[in-house]
Scaffold this active site. Structure first.
Site, PDB file in Angstrom:
ATOM      1  N   HIS A 173      19.705   2.790   1.667  1.00  0.00           N
ATOM      2  CA  HIS A 173      18.528   3.613   1.394  1.00  0.00           C
ATOM      3  C   HIS A 173      17.625   3.022   0.320  1.00  0.00           C
ATOM      4  CE1 HIS A 173      16.264   7.332   1.256  1.00  0.00           C
ATOM      5  NE2 HIS A 173      16.478   7.456  -0.053  1.00  0.00           N
ATOM      6  N   ASN A 219       7.598   2.607   2.889  1.00  0.00           N
ATOM      7  CA  ASN A 219       8.727   3.511   2.613  1.00  0.00           C
ATOM      8  C   ASN A 219       8.199   4.848   2.079  1.00  0.00           C
ATOM      9  OD1 ASN A 219      10.620   1.635   3.359  1.00  0.00           O
ATOM     10  ND2 ASN A 219      11.759   1.708   1.443  1.00  0.00           N
ATOM     11  N   SER A 234       0.812  -1.221   0.000  1.00  0.00           N
ATOM     12  CA  SER A 234       0.000   0.000   0.000  1.00  0.00           C
ATOM     13  C   SER A 234       0.842   1.266   0.000  1.00  0.00           C
ATOM     14  CB  SER A 234      -0.943  -0.016   1.210  1.00  0.00           C
ATOM     15  OG  SER A 234      -0.200  -0.199   2.402  1.00  0.00           O
ATOM     16  N   GLU A 276      18.549  18.564  -5.819  1.00  0.00           N
ATOM     17  CA  GLU A 276      19.181  17.438  -5.119  1.00  0.00           C
ATOM     18  C   GLU A 276      20.389  16.959  -5.918  1.00  0.00           C
ATOM     19  OE1 GLU A 276      16.184  14.497  -4.160  1.00  0.00           O
ATOM     20  OE2 GLU A 276      15.084  15.921  -2.921  1.00  0.00           O
ATOM     21  N   ALA A 287       9.175   9.350   2.554  1.00  0.00           N
ATOM     22  CA  ALA A 287       9.897  10.095   1.507  1.00  0.00           C
ATOM     23  C   ALA A 287       9.893  11.582   1.850  1.00  0.00           C
ATOM     24  CB  ALA A 287       9.260   9.837   0.154  1.00  0.00           C
ATOM     25  N   ARG A 335      24.674  10.436  -5.303  1.00  0.00           N
ATOM     26  CA  ARG A 335      24.743   9.824  -3.969  1.00  0.00           C
ATOM     27  C   ARG A 335      25.915   8.878  -3.772  1.00  0.00           C
ATOM     28  NH1 ARG A 335      18.423   8.692  -2.985  1.00  0.00           N
ATOM     29  NH2 ARG A 335      18.048  10.914  -2.755  1.00  0.00           N
ATOM     30  N   ARG A 393      20.439   5.096  -8.398  1.00  0.00           N
ATOM     31  CA  ARG A 393      19.251   5.891  -8.707  1.00  0.00           C
ATOM     32  C   ARG A 393      19.496   7.383  -8.520  1.00  0.00           C
ATOM     33  NH1 ARG A 393      15.173   7.986  -5.410  1.00  0.00           N
ATOM     34  NH2 ARG A 393      15.689   6.709  -3.588  1.00  0.00           N
ATOM     35  N   GLY A 439      12.422  14.340   0.188  1.00  0.00           N
ATOM     36  CA  GLY A 439      12.833  15.309  -0.835  1.00  0.00           C
ATOM     37  C   GLY A 439      11.756  15.624  -1.850  1.00  0.00           C
ATOM     38  N   GLU A 479       9.692  -0.060  -5.675  1.00  0.00           N
ATOM     39  CA  GLU A 479      11.063  -0.407  -5.295  1.00  0.00           C
ATOM     40  C   GLU A 479      11.359  -1.905  -5.439  1.00  0.00           C
ATOM     41  OE1 GLU A 479      12.398   1.729  -1.879  1.00  0.00           O
ATOM     42  OE2 GLU A 479      14.244   0.554  -1.723  1.00  0.00           O
ATOM     43  N   HIS A 494      22.418   6.284   1.143  1.00  0.00           N
ATOM     44  CA  HIS A 494      22.179   7.736   1.150  1.00  0.00           C
ATOM     45  C   HIS A 494      23.261   8.370   2.019  1.00  0.00           C
ATOM     46  CE1 HIS A 494      20.238  11.598   1.790  1.00  0.00           C
ATOM     47  NE2 HIS A 494      19.259  11.270   0.960  1.00  0.00           N
TER      48      HIS A 494
HETATM   49  P1  FAD Z   1       6.575   1.006  -0.192  1.00  0.00           P
HETATM   50  O1  FAD Z   1       6.120   2.384  -0.127  1.00  0.00           O
HETATM   51  O2  FAD Z   1       7.716   0.630   0.669  1.00  0.00           O
HETATM   52  O3  FAD Z   1       5.351   0.054   0.175  1.00  0.00           O
HETATM   53  C1  FAD Z   1       5.541  -1.327   0.358  1.00  0.00           C
HETATM   54  C2  FAD Z   1       4.233  -1.943   0.813  1.00  0.00           C
HETATM   55  O4  FAD Z   1       4.323  -3.352   0.718  1.00  0.00           O
HETATM   56  C3  FAD Z   1       3.878  -1.639   2.257  1.00  0.00           C
HETATM   57  O5  FAD Z   1       2.493  -1.409   2.333  1.00  0.00           O
HETATM   58  C4  FAD Z   1       4.207  -2.932   2.977  1.00  0.00           C
HETATM   59  O6  FAD Z   1       3.444  -3.160   4.140  1.00  0.00           O
HETATM   60  C5  FAD Z   1       3.829  -3.933   1.905  1.00  0.00           C
HETATM   61  N1  FAD Z   1       4.468  -5.235   2.067  1.00  0.00           N
HETATM   62  C6  FAD Z   1       5.780  -5.535   2.061  1.00  0.00           C
HETATM   63  N2  FAD Z   1       5.958  -6.849   2.241  1.00  0.00           N
HETATM   64  C7  FAD Z   1       4.718  -7.394   2.359  1.00  0.00           C
HETATM   65  C8  FAD Z   1       4.237  -8.703   2.579  1.00  0.00           C
HETATM   66  N3  FAD Z   1       5.041  -9.751   2.742  1.00  0.00           N
HETATM   67  N4  FAD Z   1       2.896  -8.893   2.628  1.00  0.00           N
HETATM   68  C9  FAD Z   1       2.024  -7.852   2.515  1.00  0.00           C
HETATM   69  N5  FAD Z   1       2.440  -6.593   2.313  1.00  0.00           N
HETATM   70  C10 FAD Z   1       3.772  -6.365   2.237  1.00  0.00           C
HETATM   71  N6  FAD Z   1      12.124   8.426  -3.253  1.00  0.00           N
HETATM   72  C11 FAD Z   1      11.881   9.521  -3.983  1.00  0.00           C
HETATM   73  O7  FAD Z   1      11.643   9.420  -5.198  1.00  0.00           O
HETATM   74  N7  FAD Z   1      11.856  10.756  -3.395  1.00  0.00           N
HETATM   75  C12 FAD Z   1      12.104  10.933  -2.067  1.00  0.00           C
HETATM   76  O8  FAD Z   1      12.054  12.038  -1.565  1.00  0.00           O
HETATM   77  C13 FAD Z   1      12.399   9.783  -1.282  1.00  0.00           C
HETATM   78  N8  FAD Z   1      12.694   9.910   0.029  1.00  0.00           N
HETATM   79  C14 FAD Z   1      12.878   8.786   0.774  1.00  0.00           C
HETATM   80  C15 FAD Z   1      13.094   8.905   2.148  1.00  0.00           C
HETATM   81  C16 FAD Z   1      13.203   7.779   2.938  1.00  0.00           C
HETATM   82  C17 FAD Z   1      13.455   7.912   4.410  1.00  0.00           C
HETATM   83  C18 FAD Z   1      13.118   6.482   2.333  1.00  0.00           C
HETATM   84  C19 FAD Z   1      13.238   5.258   3.175  1.00  0.00           C
HETATM   85  C20 FAD Z   1      12.938   6.372   0.974  1.00  0.00           C
HETATM   86  C21 FAD Z   1      12.815   7.505   0.185  1.00  0.00           C
HETATM   87  N9  FAD Z   1      12.599   7.398  -1.185  1.00  0.00           N
HETATM   88  C22 FAD Z   1      12.370   8.529  -1.924  1.00  0.00           C
HETATM   89  C23 FAD Z   1      12.408   6.104  -1.815  1.00  0.00           C
HETATM   90  C24 FAD Z   1      10.889   5.860  -1.971  1.00  0.00           C
HETATM   91  O9  FAD Z   1      10.215   6.365  -0.840  1.00  0.00           O
HETATM   92  C25 FAD Z   1      10.562   4.403  -2.119  1.00  0.00           C
HETATM   93  O10 FAD Z   1      11.396   3.806  -3.065  1.00  0.00           O
HETATM   94  C26 FAD Z   1       9.114   4.247  -2.584  1.00  0.00           C
HETATM   95  O11 FAD Z   1       8.270   4.922  -1.700  1.00  0.00           O
HETATM   96  C27 FAD Z   1       8.734   2.791  -2.672  1.00  0.00           C
HETATM   97  O12 FAD Z   1       7.360   2.723  -2.894  1.00  0.00           O
HETATM   98  P2  FAD Z   1       6.678   1.311  -3.068  1.00  0.00           P
HETATM   99  O13 FAD Z   1       5.238   1.554  -3.273  1.00  0.00           O
HETATM  100  O14 FAD Z   1       7.414   0.504  -4.053  1.00  0.00           O
HETATM  101  O15 FAD Z   1       6.936   0.568  -1.663  1.00  0.00           O
HETATM  102  C1  SIN Z   2      15.972  12.649   0.113  1.00  0.00           C
HETATM  103  O1  SIN Z   2      15.083  13.427   0.447  1.00  0.00           O
HETATM  104  O2  SIN Z   2      17.178  12.883   0.249  1.00  0.00           O
HETATM  105  C2  SIN Z   2      15.582  11.323  -0.450  1.00  0.00           C
HETATM  106  C3  SIN Z   2      15.290  11.461  -1.865  1.00  0.00           C
HETATM  107  C4  SIN Z   2      15.328  10.123  -2.560  1.00  0.00           C
HETATM  108  O3  SIN Z   2      15.536   9.075  -1.943  1.00  0.00           O
HETATM  109  O4  SIN Z   2      15.161  10.129  -3.769  1.00  0.00           O
END
Ligand code: FAD
Ligand code: SIN
Length: 500
Positions: free
Chosen positions: A340, A43, A11, A116, A47, A279, A375, A49, A364, A232
């Site tokens: 990261h 994750n 989600s 960035e 996020a 990075r 990335r 930035g 991701e 990161h």
């Molecule tokens: P997620 O948002 O991680 O969602 C994963 C989902 O899968 C969750 O709901 C979890 O509960 C579910 N899940 C996992 N395993 C299971 C399982 N076995 N069964 C059921 N559900 C499961 N990227 C940017 O582009 N810009 C930014 O500014 C940025 N800042 C960041 C800051 C931080 C601190 C972090 C950690 C990351 C950042 N990133 C940023 C990276 C970015 O946030 C993530 O790569 C992105 O949000 C991933 O989205 P997603 O939907 O693939 O996974």
């Molecule tokens: C950050 O805000 O530095 C994270 C941005 C990213 O992971 O792309």
């Protein structure tokens, strides 16, 4: 038999934006979203930035965003995919805004675009320093209106079900009932996020255990480039904090400097772009500096930045530092690199289809070809939006009239079986710590070119085998299953890595 027309695992931005699009266009389809934690524990929520996109064509060009992405990826990007994502970015961002997400503007009414590392222009749309939180909020709110969306929180996916070389559903653990059940579907979409918890120091929340990639690998789907792990440069250095709090790259974009203990700026010694190099470059500069000095952290100096502008853009960072006893306007912020982002993942085509029939992957957990070896900042949320759109188009156009049968038991958080480790299972916590420590040393050794890599690889392999045996002989437990997944991803990382 429990059946849903479309099954979404996860989600975060990748899962929710896809589900929303399919729900909007195909009210006849039942769409189940399973997630292992609370709805917004992802994750995505953390996020900071923002999202990269060419939103101002007077100051920026698509070619520049493409070129920055390719340079950052160090020759490992798929150029066609980079072009596709960058060109489609503004449309997807405008759609996100139509769905209710708000991004900051300047007093003139223009987008307040952040800068960035690795970007040749300011092009990051953001909501203060909590862009992901805002995106999750907006998507979850928007989804409430759709009757064909069924949300199941605290449902932990264990493995994909495969029949005749097609993915047909998922085996999951219902935390409310303490039961393992199956859910079948003709379309399974993995959006399970990354695997930062493999490492001792990470910005990723505890849910980031690589479950989707491990499941897809066990099911026989192709996975790619797992050894491209991104550290990161600037996580807040507080001993033993897991996850480590991120100090956004946008803070350096706003002018913060990295200094060593002696107060000397050092990143320019490694790259002409200094703190705004990509990075990998900045993290490696910090690692080298720490190796030379024997210190445990370097410092981010924001003391010269304009107070009001800082507070307006980075309120969360200022507050988190304050809680740690750091006044960002008078103190240096101790920082260190932290795991990261997982650049590799489940191999997908331009419609997010994996090599396994009926199985899609996005976000991701997927390898689309956009990121290459490293990335570019703020390209991840963007990738998830673009590929969710492409996958949704495919499902909307191709899927037959829905069958709609669903009979899951919704998990109520109040009646959940606690996820504590009984008795001897506490041993697994130690095993997780050992794996994280070995992987951290392995990664750092790779950057520093030490010759302990073979020894570490052997230790990781032996530990992974030990974990697999425990998984096979013990009763099911989520923590053990996550540990097994972390071990699987670790093996994929060390297998893929070129020998040093
Ligand atoms: P997620 O948002 O991680 O969602 C994963 C989902 O899968 C969750 O709901 C979890 O509960 C579910 N899940 C996992 N395993 C299971 C399982 N076995 N069964 C059921 N559900 C499961 N990227 C940017 O582009 N810009 C930014 O500014 C940025 N800042 C960041 C800051 C931080 C601190 C972090 C950690 C990351 C950042 N990133 C940023 C990276 C970015 O946030 C993530 O790569 C992105 O949000 C991933 O989205 P997603 O939907 O693939 O996974
Ligand atoms: C950050 O805000 O530095 C994270 C941005 C990213 O992971 O792309």
């Amino acid at each position: 038999m429990a059946y849903t027309d479309v099954l979404v695992l996860g989600s975060g931005i990748a899962g929710l934006s896809f589900a929303l699009k399919v729900a909007q266009k195909r009210p006849d389809l039942s769409i189940c979203i399973l997630t292992k934690a609370n709805k917004n524990e992802t994750n995505t929520k953390y996020a900071q930035g923002g999202i990269a996109a060419v939103m101002n064509t007077l100051t920026d060009t698509f070619d520049a965003h493409i070129s920055d992405t390719l340079k950052s990826g160090k020759g490992f990007c798929d150029t066609g995919v980079v072009e596709m994502v960058v060109n489609k970015a503004p449309r997807r961002l405008l759609e996100m805004i139509e769905w209710g997400a708000s991004f900051d503007k300047t007093p003139n009414g223009d987008w307040d675009l952040g800068l960035e590392g690795g970007h040749s222009q300011s092009r990051i749309l953001h909501h203060k320093d909590k862009t992901g939180y805002e995106i999750e909020r907006a998507l979850l709110k928007k989804l409430e209106a759709y009757k064909n969306i069924y949300f199941f929180t605290h449902h932990f996916a264990i493995d994909l079900l495969v029949q005749n070389e097609s993915c047909v559903g998922v085996k999951y653990y219902n935390k409310k009932l303490g039961m393992i059940e199956n859910l079948y579907s003709g379309t399974i979409y993995l959006a399970t996020g990354g695997s930062g918890q493999i490492f001792e120091t990470t910005t990723n929340p505890v849910i980031a255990t690589g479950d989707g990639v491990a499941m897809a690998h066990r099911a026989g789907a192709e996975v790619k480039d797992l050894h491209f792990i991104q550290f990161h440069p600037t996580a807040l250095f507080l001993k033993k904090e897991n996850p480590a709090f991120l100090i956004s790259e946008a803070v350096r974009g706003a002018g913060a400097k990295l200094v060593n203990k002696a107060g000397a700026r050092f990143v320019f010694d490694y790259h002409p772009a200094g703190e705004l190099a990509t990075r990998d470059v900045v993290s490696n500069a910090i690692f080298s500096e720490l190796q030379k000095s024997g210190e445990t952290c370097v410092y981010l100096d924001c003391t010269h930045l304009e107070t009001e502008a800082f507070i307006a853009h980075f309120p969360t960072i200022k507050e988190r530092c304050r809680q740690a006893g750091i006044d960002v306007f008078s103190d240096l912020i101790p920082v260190t690199p932290a795991a990261h982002y997982q650049c590799g993942g489940i191999a997908v085509n331009r419609n997010a289809q994996t090599s396994l029939k009926n199985l899609y992957a996005n976000g991701e957990c997927a390898h689309t070809g956009l990121h290459g070896a490293n990335r570019l900042a703020s390209n991840s949320l963007l990738e998830a939006l673009v590929f969710a759109h492409e996958a949704a188009k495919e499902v909307i156009n191709e899927k037959e009239i829905g069958e709609q049968k669903i009979s899951l038991h919704p998990a109520s958080e109040s009646s959940m079986i606690p996820d504590t480790l009984p008795g001897d299972l506490a041993e697994y916590v130690k095993l997780k710590g050992r794996l994280q420590s070995l992987m951290q040393h392995y990664y750092l050794g790779k950057q520093g070119g030490t010759n302990r890599q073979v020894e570490l690889k052997n230790k990781i392999t032996t530990l992974a085998e030990e974990i697999e045996i425990l998984y096979q002989i013990k009763d099911f437990h989520i923590s053990l299953c996550e540990l097994r997944n972390l071990a699987t991803i670790s093996l994929l990382i060390i297998k893929d890595a070129p020998s040093s």
